[in-house]
Motif scaffolding. Sequence first.
Motif, mmCIF file in Angstrom:
data_model
loop_
_atom_site.group_PDB
_atom_site.id
_atom_site.type_symbol
_atom_site.label_atom_id
_atom_site.label_comp_id
_atom_site.label_asym_id
_atom_site.label_seq_id
_atom_site.Cartn_x
_atom_site.Cartn_y
_atom_site.Cartn_z
ATOM 1 N N PHE A 94 0.829 -1.209 0.000
ATOM 2 C CA PHE A 94 0.000 0.000 0.000
ATOM 3 C C PHE A 94 0.867 1.265 0.000
ATOM 4 O O PHE A 94 0.482 2.283 -0.584
ATOM 5 N N LEU A 95 2.030 1.202 0.622
ATOM 6 C CA LEU A 95 2.895 2.380 0.731
ATOM 7 C C LEU A 95 3.999 2.398 -0.334
ATOM 8 O O LEU A 95 4.948 3.170 -0.226
ATOM 9 N N GLN A 96 3.862 1.569 -1.366
ATOM 10 C CA GLN A 96 4.895 1.500 -2.399
ATOM 11 C C GLN A 96 4.505 2.221 -3.690
ATOM 12 O O GLN A 96 5.225 2.154 -4.683
ATOM 13 N N HIS A 97 3.387 2.915 -3.697
ATOM 14 C CA HIS A 97 2.986 3.680 -4.871
ATOM 15 C C HIS A 97 3.767 4.991 -4.941
ATOM 16 O O HIS A 97 4.419 5.401 -3.982
ATOM 17 N N GLY A 98 3.685 5.658 -6.070
ATOM 18 C CA GLY A 98 4.418 6.905 -6.255
ATOM 19 C C GLY A 98 3.579 8.150 -6.053
ATOM 20 O O GLY A 98 4.100 9.205 -5.681
ATOM 21 N N ILE A 99 2.269 8.033 -6.304
ATOM 22 C CA ILE A 99 1.383 9.198 -6.231
ATOM 23 C C ILE A 99 0.132 8.832 -5.424
ATOM 24 O O ILE A 99 -0.417 7.740 -5.585
ATOM 25 N N TYR A 100 -0.276 9.743 -4.552
ATOM 26 C CA TYR A 100 -1.458 9.523 -3.713
ATOM 27 C C TYR A 100 -2.298 10.797 -3.650
ATOM 28 O O TYR A 100 -1.747 11.906 -3.651
ATOM 29 N N ARG A 101 -3.596 10.616 -3.572
ATOM 30 C CA ARG A 101 -4.453 11.704 -3.107
ATOM 31 C C ARG A 101 -4.423 11.674 -1.590
ATOM 32 O O ARG A 101 -4.384 10.594 -0.999
ATOM 33 N N PHE A 102 -4.439 12.838 -0.970
ATOM 34 C CA PHE A 102 -4.311 12.852 0.490
ATOM 35 C C PHE A 102 -5.222 13.900 1.115
ATOM 36 O O PHE A 102 -5.638 14.873 0.489
ATOM 37 N N LYS A 103 -5.502 13.654 2.376
ATOM 38 C CA LYS A 103 -6.188 14.618 3.231
ATOM 39 C C LYS A 103 -5.540 14.521 4.608
ATOM 40 O O LYS A 103 -5.252 13.409 5.074
ATOM 41 N N VAL A 104 -5.313 15.636 5.266
ATOM 42 C CA VAL A 104 -4.680 15.603 6.585
ATOM 43 C C VAL A 104 -5.046 16.861 7.360
ATOM 44 O O VAL A 104 -5.210 17.936 6.780
ATOM 45 N N VAL A 105 -5.189 16.704 8.671
ATOM 46 C CA VAL A 105 -5.339 17.854 9.570
ATOM 47 C C VAL A 105 -3.978 18.125 10.187
ATOM 48 O O VAL A 105 -3.357 17.220 10.763
ATOM 49 N N VAL A 106 -3.497 19.347 10.043
ATOM 50 C CA VAL A 106 -2.169 19.698 10.542
ATOM 51 C C VAL A 106 -2.255 20.849 11.539
ATOM 52 O O VAL A 106 -3.249 21.578 11.589
ATOM 53 N N ASN A 107 -1.180 20.975 12.318
ATOM 54 C CA ASN A 107 -1.008 22.092 13.241
ATOM 55 C C ASN A 107 0.106 22.973 12.662
ATOM 56 O O ASN A 107 1.286 22.730 12.918
ATOM 57 N N PRO A 108 -0.253 23.961 11.823
ATOM 58 C CA PRO A 108 0.784 24.745 11.124
ATOM 59 C C PRO A 108 1.436 25.772 12.043
ATOM 60 O O PRO A 108 0.812 26.746 12.455
ATOM 61 N N THR A 109 2.714 25.543 12.355
ATOM 62 C CA THR A 109 3.445 26.452 13.249
ATOM 63 C C THR A 109 4.873 26.653 12.744
ATOM 64 O O THR A 109 5.429 25.795 12.054
ATOM 65 N N ARG A 110 5.431 27.782 13.096
ATOM 66 C CA ARG A 110 6.852 28.065 12.869
ATOM 67 C C ARG A 110 7.472 28.503 14.185
ATOM 68 O O ARG A 110 6.797 29.116 15.019
ATOM 69 N N ARG A 111 8.755 28.232 14.373
ATOM 70 C CA ARG A 111 9.449 28.682 15.573
ATOM 71 C C ARG A 111 10.094 30.041 15.314
ATOM 72 O O ARG A 111 10.860 30.194 14.372
#
Length: 214
Positions: A93-110
Motif C-alpha cells: 500500500f505504501l509502495q505507490h508513487g502518487i497519492y491523493r491525500f487529506k490531513v489535519v495539521v497544526n501549522p506552526t513556525r518557531r
Amino acid sequence: MKLIASVFHLDRKAVQALKINDAYGLHKAVYSLFPDIRSAEEKQDNTPSGFLYADQGGDYKSHKILLLSNRQPMAQIEGQYGEVQSKPISADFLQHGIYRFKVVVNPTRRDNASRKLIPVKGREAIAQWFIERAQQSWGFKVMPSQLQVDRIDVLQFKDKAQRSITLAQAQVQGVLQVDDHQQFIQSFSQGIGRGRAFGCGLLQIVPVVENPFA
C-alpha cells in the motif's frame, strides 16, 4: 513494520458516558484504547505513542474517528463503549508513487528571536508552509495547483493538569508525489507536524493508479 487501520465508532450514549465534549475528551477516549507501553523516560523524550487518529465528526447520534496504529486497539472502551473495526495495511500500500491525500495539521513556525512556536495564519501562508515542510521533512512533494486548505480552526481546551491549551488546525488536501519512500513511510506511520496527541498529522491517503490509456 506492522500497521493497522481502524475506524472507531461512538454512539450518543458512549459520547455522553465518556464526556467527550472537547478535544481533550476525545484524546482521552482514543488513548484508552491503547495500553501505554512507553517508559516515563520515553514519554519525557517525546517518543511516539505508536498510534494516530483523525476526528471525522458526526451528528447527535454518532461520531467516527480514524485510527492508525502499530498494535491492535481494544475493541471497546471499558468493554462497553464504542466499537472498533480494524484491518492490517498491506505492505504494498505504501509502495505507490502518487497519492491523493487529506490531513489535519497544526501549522506552526518557531520564532528565531523568542524560540516560541507561532501559528501560521491564512490559507496562502498555510499552503506555502505545507509545501515547504513536505519536501524538507516528510518525503514527498505536493502539486501546488491541486493543494487546498479547506478548513481552519482554533481549538481551546484544558489538559489533564487543567492547563489551557490553544491548538491551531488546518485541513489540507491534494495530490502528493513520493520523493523519498523511507521518509514517506515514516511520515505515514508516525504522522506529520505537531499536535499529533490531539488528532493532527494522520495522512489519509489513496493511491493514484496510472491509467495506461490516458
